[in-house]
Design a protein around this motif. Structure first.
Motif, PDB file in Angstrom:
ATOM      1  N   UNK A   1       0.837  -1.204   0.000  1.00  0.00           N
ATOM      2  CA  UNK A   1       0.000   0.000   0.000  1.00  0.00           C
ATOM      3  C   UNK A   1       0.869   1.250   0.000  1.00  0.00           C
ATOM      4  N   UNK A   2       0.710   2.093  -1.012  1.00  0.00           N
ATOM      5  CA  UNK A   2       1.433   3.358  -1.063  1.00  0.00           C
ATOM      6  C   UNK A   2       0.503   4.561  -0.944  1.00  0.00           C
ATOM      7  N   UNK A   3      -0.809   4.342  -1.054  1.00  0.00           N
ATOM      8  CA  UNK A   3      -1.778   5.423  -0.851  1.00  0.00           C
ATOM      9  C   UNK A   3      -1.883   5.769   0.629  1.00  0.00           C
TER      10      UNK A   3
ATOM     11  N   UNK B   1      -7.380  14.762   2.892  1.00  0.00           N
ATOM     12  CA  UNK B   1      -6.159  14.621   2.095  1.00  0.00           C
ATOM     13  C   UNK B   1      -6.065  13.209   1.529  1.00  0.00           C
ATOM     14  N   UNK B   2      -5.764  13.118   0.241  1.00  0.00           N
ATOM     15  CA  UNK B   2      -5.419  11.855  -0.414  1.00  0.00           C
ATOM     16  C   UNK B   2      -4.038  12.020  -1.030  1.00  0.00           C
ATOM     17  N   UNK B   3      -3.145  11.066  -0.761  1.00  0.00           N
ATOM     18  CA  UNK B   3      -1.795  11.084  -1.335  1.00  0.00           C
ATOM     19  C   UNK B   3      -1.498   9.714  -1.928  1.00  0.00           C
ATOM     20  N   UNK B   4      -1.141   9.689  -3.189  1.00  0.00           N
ATOM     21  CA  UNK B   4      -0.817   8.457  -3.907  1.00  0.00           C
ATOM     22  C   UNK B   4       0.692   8.420  -4.114  1.00  0.00           C
ATOM     23  N   UNK B   5       1.383   7.598  -3.309  1.00  0.00           N
ATOM     24  CA  UNK B   5       2.830   7.535  -3.365  1.00  0.00           C
ATOM     25  C   UNK B   5       3.338   6.722  -4.537  1.00  0.00           C
TER      26      UNK B   5
ATOM     27  N   UNK C   1       3.624   9.367   3.241  1.00  0.00           N
ATOM     28  CA  UNK C   1       3.739   9.625   4.677  1.00  0.00           C
ATOM     29  C   UNK C   1       4.140  11.074   4.942  1.00  0.00           C
ATOM     30  N   UNK C   2       5.069  11.589   4.146  1.00  0.00           N
ATOM     31  CA  UNK C   2       5.511  12.971   4.321  1.00  0.00           C
ATOM     32  C   UNK C   2       4.380  13.948   4.050  1.00  0.00           C
TER      33      UNK C   2
ATOM     34  N   UNK D   1       1.308  12.168  -5.400  1.00  0.00           N
ATOM     35  CA  UNK D   1       0.265  13.116  -5.770  1.00  0.00           C
ATOM     36  C   UNK D   1      -0.308  13.695  -4.479  1.00  0.00           C
ATOM     37  N   UNK D   2      -1.152  14.711  -4.616  1.00  0.00           N
ATOM     38  CA  UNK D   2      -1.916  15.208  -3.470  1.00  0.00           C
ATOM     39  C   UNK D   2      -3.247  15.756  -3.971  1.00  0.00           C
TER      40      UNK D   2
END
Length: 263
Positions: free
Chosen positions: A21-23, A40-44, A56-57, A105-106
């Motif tokens: 999982x990277x999201x 907030x959604x972040x797709x690593x 995470x950052x 992404x953000x």
């Protein structure tokens, strides 16, 4: 808002058909200001550890800035812009120290207690604004295929199946500064829904399908349905999935019972 309202919200996340999982997704309620919410959604991206470090950052930066934010005195758009810029810098520093290439992404939205909603995004994670079962507005991806759509070379439907649909032209952690695309909804109204999600979700639905699901189901039911349906449609080749949904509902004032007064 002129009338009392409440926020009904839910998040959903699943690793899909990936090994890891990277999201990351979060809905944060402000510790001091009731009705102030940050989604907030972040797709690593960047390999197993690199992508997760990047997302995470993003989340760490979001929590820190939101805790210091005051809707009475601070500029919401500036706070979101700082979120993108600071997370980008931290991810770049992580890349130098770890010899990896983490990116993310953000898609972030901020709802203030007075009812205004601000959002910002970089990459292909999206934010949607629905009202009464129809799409009002959504973010435009910072991607190669979105540029083709903008130029009229392909349609939105063709973009989803394009062989280069995963190529981004802007995100956090890249060598160039991330694109900063803000948006403002002056006043949310009962019936409005804000949804942020990664491409692992929106890739499998048309805007009309999303609007219908959001209108018919509660946020919790909608997150579960969309994840299950996206996984089924991906046929074993799906990405990580993450989404956050906030629905605006009017508060119904209870009528006081009538009192009979005898003469």
């Amino acid at each position: 808002m002129s009338k009392p309202f409440r926020l009904i919200a839910s998040t959903g996340i699943h690793k899909g058909d990936r090994e890891y999982q990277q999201d990351q997704v979060a809905l944060l309620s402000h510790p001091r200001f009731n009705g102030c919410v940050l989604g907030v959604v972040a797709d690593g991206m960047g390999g197993r550890s690199g992508g997760r470090k990047a997302s995470d950052q993003v989340m760490m930066t979001a929590r820190q800035l939101f805790e210091r934010y005051s809707p009475d005195s601070d500029d919401a758009a500036a706070m979101l812009r700082n979120l993108v810029e600071e997370a980008h810098i931290v991810i770049r520093l992580t890349a130098i120290s770890s010899e990896q290439e983490p990116h993310s992404t953000i898609a972030a939205f901020l709802i203030n207690p007075r009812g205004d909603c601000h959002w910002i995004h970089a990459g292909d994670s999206r934010i949607y604004h629905f009202q009464g079962g129809r799409l009002v507005c959504r973010t435009m991806d910072h991607s190669y295929v979105q540029a083709l759509v903008d130029r009229g070379e392909i349609t939105e439907a063709e973009a989803n199946t394009h062989p280069h649909s995963n190529i981004l032209v802007g995100c956090l952690g890249a060598e160039s500064d991330p694109p900063v695309t803000p948006h403002l909804i002056n006043q949310l109204q009962p019936g409005d829904v804000i949804m942020a999600c990664s491409d692992g979700v929106w890739h499998y639905f048309s805007p009309n399908e999303l609007a219908s699901v959001i209108e018919a189901l509660s946020p919790r039911e909608a997150t579960e349905f969309l994840i299950d349906k996206a996984r089924a449609r991906s046929r074993g080749g799906g990405d990580n999935l993450s989404l956050a949904i906030v629905k605006i509902e009017a508060l119904v004032e209870e009528k006081k019972p009538m009192r009979l007064v005898s003469a």
